[in-house]
Design a protein around this motif. Structure first.
Motif: not given
Length: 247
Positions: A7-11, A55-63, A116-120
């Motif tokens: 999935m592209d364009d996650i903003t 938003f960043w908590n939202f992404v972190k929850d997905l991860q 923001n807690g996202i490692l990749t």
């Protein structure tokens, strides 16, 4: 052939209604996709809904739930018309940009995610376009994987692991060989038919979580493999443009 989902364009301001509709279908089938998160989006075309709070908590929850996160460019703003080393597109945020600037974009983008807690360590180039300087800067900044290229298994080139995408969906769906490739989706622009087709895909095809593709052993790609991939990507780009001109 098995199929993983990208999935592209996650903003923050993506089309939330379509995103959650897509997510609901994935959740129903227990599929965890790869998502491309733009660190500092300045592409106004991606501003569709009111920004997601936290938003960043939202992404972190997905991860944390098993979704795989890639860094999708930096600003997602196209500044060149270079196709790059995987010429499936005709515009780029990275290809044709000086090395020092690409290095800066990747370093700052990764820092934004990290803070923001996202490692990749996975990179997703906007419009699939990147060049040799991008690869050099990616390795310098701790990225080891790119979601692009064609094939049915991960491969290595120039010290980077590539997770392939499908060159043609109909061909992939009829392919009975072992392997995994990726179907790419942009939920912001999906219409009713595309949602119906995606639901049918989940019900009838061998769709797996992206982590299954990542667990496969990557093989070394030689120069002949790269040449064939380049020709196929260029042909796909030309066919798409021809269809657009006919319309």
């Amino acid at each position: 052939m098995k199929i993983a989902i990208r999935m592209d364009d996650i903003t923050p301001a993506m089309d939330r209604e379509k995103f959650y509709r897509f997510k609901e279908l994935l959740d129903k089938h227990g599929i965890k996709p790869l998502i491309g998160v733009v660190p500092e989006c300045k592409d106004e075309k991606l501003d569709i809904s009111e920004p997601i709070e936290n938003f960043w908590n939202f992404v972190k929850d997905l991860q944390n739930s098993g979704w795989v996160v890639a860094m999708h460019g930096f600003n997602h703003v196209y500044t060149t018309k270079e196709a790059g080393i995987f010429p499936i597109g005709g515009k780029s945020e990275f290809a044709g940009v000086p090395y020092y600037k690409q290095d800066d974009m990747l370093r700052v983008g990764k820092r934004i995610l990290r803070e923001n807690g996202i490692l990749t360590d996975i990179f997703m180039a906007p419009s699939h376009s990147f060049d040799k300087n991008t690869v050099k800067a990616l390795k310098k900044n701790g990225f080891s994987c790119i979601t692009d290229g064609f094939g049915r298994a991960p491969y290595k080139r120039s010290g980077i692991v590539y997770y392939p995408i499908s060159s043609r969906r109909s061909k992939t769906l009829s392919d009975k060989r072992d392997g995994i490739t990726t179907f790419v989706y942009h939920t912001n622009t999906m219409d009713e038919k595309e949602f119906a087709d995606f639901e049918k895909l989940l019900e009838t095809a061998k769709v797996v979580s992206f982590s299954e593709l990542m667990d496969m052993q990557a093989t070394q790609q030689g120069i002949l493999g790269y040449i064939c991939e380049y020709i196929l990507a260029k042909a796909k780009y030309n066919i798409v443009n021809l269809r657009k001109s006919i319309k």
